[in-house]
Design an enzyme around this catalytic site. Structure first.
Site, mmCIF file in Angstrom:
data_model
loop_
_atom_site.group_PDB
_atom_site.id
_atom_site.type_symbol
_atom_site.label_atom_id
_atom_site.label_comp_id
_atom_site.label_asym_id
_atom_site.label_seq_id
_atom_site.Cartn_x
_atom_site.Cartn_y
_atom_site.Cartn_z
ATOM 1 N N HIS A 97 0.849 -1.187 0.000
ATOM 2 C CA HIS A 97 0.000 0.000 0.000
ATOM 3 C C HIS A 97 0.892 1.247 0.000
ATOM 4 C CE1 HIS A 97 -3.759 -2.145 0.751
ATOM 5 N NE2 HIS A 97 -3.174 -2.825 1.713
ATOM 6 N N HIS A 107 -1.251 -6.680 -5.199
ATOM 7 C CA HIS A 107 -1.293 -7.958 -4.491
ATOM 8 C C HIS A 107 -0.702 -9.040 -5.388
ATOM 9 C CE1 HIS A 107 -3.589 -11.839 -4.292
ATOM 10 N NE2 HIS A 107 -3.106 -11.808 -3.066
ATOM 11 N N ASN A 109 0.332 -13.465 -5.141
ATOM 12 C CA ASN A 109 0.357 -14.678 -4.348
ATOM 13 C C ASN A 109 0.734 -15.853 -5.238
ATOM 14 O OD1 ASN A 109 -1.619 -17.248 -3.681
ATOM 15 N ND2 ASN A 109 -0.646 -16.430 -1.849
ATOM 16 N N VAL A 110 1.578 -16.733 -4.728
ATOM 17 C CA VAL A 110 1.847 -18.026 -5.366
ATOM 18 C C VAL A 110 1.825 -19.071 -4.262
ATOM 19 C CG1 VAL A 110 3.070 -17.350 -7.468
ATOM 20 C CG2 VAL A 110 4.316 -17.415 -5.308
ATOM 21 N N ARG A 111 1.198 -20.210 -4.538
ATOM 22 C CA ARG A 111 0.980 -21.173 -3.468
ATOM 23 C C ARG A 111 0.956 -22.604 -4.014
ATOM 24 N NH1 ARG A 111 -3.361 -18.254 -4.868
ATOM 25 N NH2 ARG A 111 -5.228 -19.360 -5.584
ATOM 26 N N HIS A 146 -0.624 -5.665 -17.301
ATOM 27 C CA HIS A 146 -1.237 -6.796 -18.003
ATOM 28 C C HIS A 146 -0.293 -7.392 -19.049
ATOM 29 C CE1 HIS A 146 -5.430 -7.080 -16.542
ATOM 30 N NE2 HIS A 146 -5.214 -5.827 -16.165
ATOM 31 N N HIS A 176 -21.412 -7.406 -3.756
ATOM 32 C CA HIS A 176 -22.358 -6.525 -3.074
ATOM 33 C C HIS A 176 -22.248 -5.076 -3.554
ATOM 34 C CE1 HIS A 176 -18.632 -6.152 -0.856
ATOM 35 N NE2 HIS A 176 -19.090 -5.132 -0.178
#
Length: 303
Positions: A97, A107, A109-111, A146, A176
């Site tokens: 941030h 953000h 993430n690799v998992r 991208h 929402h």
């Protein structure tokens, strides 16, 4: 299904965390703190965190390697048959941030997950991705981000980028609010079809492209002049980030459901956030342009 090399995955994840922290420290000028932790049920991790940096208001790069006796439902969304099995999971997850409202939040993430069971072969898969959340949008930033994601995936299949981009658009969507969290990127889960070697290589390429995807944007925007108006809008839009992470994000839910370390799980949250009742930006303002020109899903490669 080919057998996974769990140690090779762990070694790479630790090096990825170290490389990203070093690259971001070079831009920010402040060192990340290091907090190693253990999980009572099994495993642990290393959290690298920066707060009140010169460029980043808050940021974290977390590594975790944890085990358990019963896989939580949030981790088995695409494979309900493995819910409840013994499991092992490891990954690197980060959120940055920046203080400057013209610099976007990011953000990545690799998992890797694997499950076992009595008289059952291991079921394993990779997941990950990265996505960009601007407050004031710039077409060149979205296109660069991208394009870098596209270049990371192209060697592994011409159709992967379009598939993973659409998955990202659908996943990082606040139902929402009926709006996207940001301009997207790529997202994948339950990936193992090409076998371990190719699945691991693809995941590595995604993680290794993060620095090239984000740091040029951060360097370009971090010194842009701004005032209280921009900071106020940034804090308001950060509220959407909090809403998504606490309501929809499967990684956050998995961490909390599996007894993970709360401080490490929630280090993705921004430090200053505002909510307002039914607020909308004035038509024709830069704030309104985020809603009309950047949050709607589009082909950024053709922008």
């Amino acid at each position: 299904m080919s057998a996974p090399n769990i140690q090779a995955v762990k070694t790479w994840l630790l090096s990825l965390q170290a490389n990203i922290v070093a690259a971001v420290e070079a831009v920010d000028g402040k060192e990340f703190i290091k907090d190693s932790w253990e999980r009572p049920e099994g495993g642990g991790g290393i959290s690298r965190l920066i707060e009140e940096g010169n460029v980043l208001e808050r940021g974290g790069v977390g590594f975790s390697h944890v085990t358990g006796s019963s896989l939580p439902p949030s981790a088995a969304a695409n494979r309900p048959e493995v819910a409840g099995r013994p499991w092992e999971a490891m990954g690197v997850s980060l959120v940055f941030h920046p203080r400057n409202p013209y610099a976007p939040t990011v953000h990545m993430n690799v998992r890797f997950f694997t499950t076992t069971g009595p008289s059952k072969d291991p079921v394993w898969w990779f997941g990950g991705g990265m996505d960009l959340t601007p407050y004031y949008g710039f077409t060149e930033d979205a296109k660069h981000f991208h394009q870098t994601c596209h270049d990371a995936l192209t060697p592994f299949g011409a159709d992967l980028h379009s598939q993973f981009k659409q998955w990202c658009d659908e996943y990082f969507y606040l139902k929402h609010r009926k709006e996207a969290r940001g301009v997207g990127g790529v997202f994948f889960d339950d990936f193992n079809a090409p076998g371990f070697d190719q699945s691991f290589a693809m995941t590595q390429n995604v993680g290794n492209h993060f620095i090239d995807a984000y740091l040029p944007i951060l360097k370009r925007r971090k010194d842009t002049p701004y005032g209280e108006r921009e900071r106020d809008f940034q804090a308001y839009r950060r509220g959407r980030y909090v809403e998504f992470n606490l309501v929809f994000d499967r990684g956050t839910l998995f961490g909390l459901q599996s007894g993970g370390r709360t401080e490490s799980i929630l280090m993705s949250l921004p430090p200053i956030v505002k909510w307002r009742y039914d607020w909308k930006p004035e038509v024709g303002t830069p704030e309104a342009a985020l809603y009309t020109d950047f949050l709607p899903h589009r082909d950024w490669l053709a922008a």
